[in-house]
Enzyme design. Sequence first.
Site, short mmCIF file in Angstrom:
data_model
loop_
_atom_site.label_atom_id
_atom_site.label_comp_id
_atom_site.label_asym_id
_atom_site.label_seq_id
_atom_site.Cartn_x
_atom_site.Cartn_y
_atom_site.Cartn_z
N HIS A 1 49.75 -6.67 47.04
CA HIS A 1 49.64 -6.12 45.18
C HIS A 1 48.91 -7.38 44.43
CE1 HIS A 1 53.89 -5.38 44.79
NE2 HIS A 1 53.61 -5.53 43.22
N HIS B 1 48.33 -7.77 39.81
CA HIS B 1 48.44 -7.45 38.85
C HIS B 1 47.32 -7.95 38.13
CE1 HIS B 1 52.65 -6.21 39.02
NE2 HIS B 1 52.94 -6.87 40.07
#
Length: 112
Positions: free
Chosen positions: A98, A100
């Site tokens: 992932h 951010h």
Amino acid sequence: MDCLFCKIIAGEIPSAKVYEDEHCYAFKDVSPQTPSHVLIVPKKHVSGLNDTELLPDDSLAACVRAAAKVAKQEGLTQGYRLVSNCGPHACQSVQHLHFHVLGGRQMEGKMG
Ligand code: DGP
């Protein structure tokens, strides 16, 4: 597979969607560290940056390209940071790659 972000992508766990395409899904971080804090995840499960060879190049590119789309949608006209924590030293807590997208305020120059 018992993966939190896979469940979010599948809609089994609710999330605040910001952006989606065939390769990636972006949603608000549950614990925002900046006024705007969005996570971009590939729909295909890979555990993190060390496993990107298991991710098709177009999916990886889509995740990175999604950052500018998310930033535009979030109104981050003064800039933003794109961060991916990898491993324990970086405090990676969810083992699904992932990114951010952090923005909405002035940040410090020091990153570490
Ligand atoms: P990291 O520490 O880099 O692995 O970031 C994981 C992020 O995931 C952290 O900022 C908090 C966020 N997060 C954890 N659980 C949930 C959840 O159930 N929903 C959402 N939207 N975000 C979550």
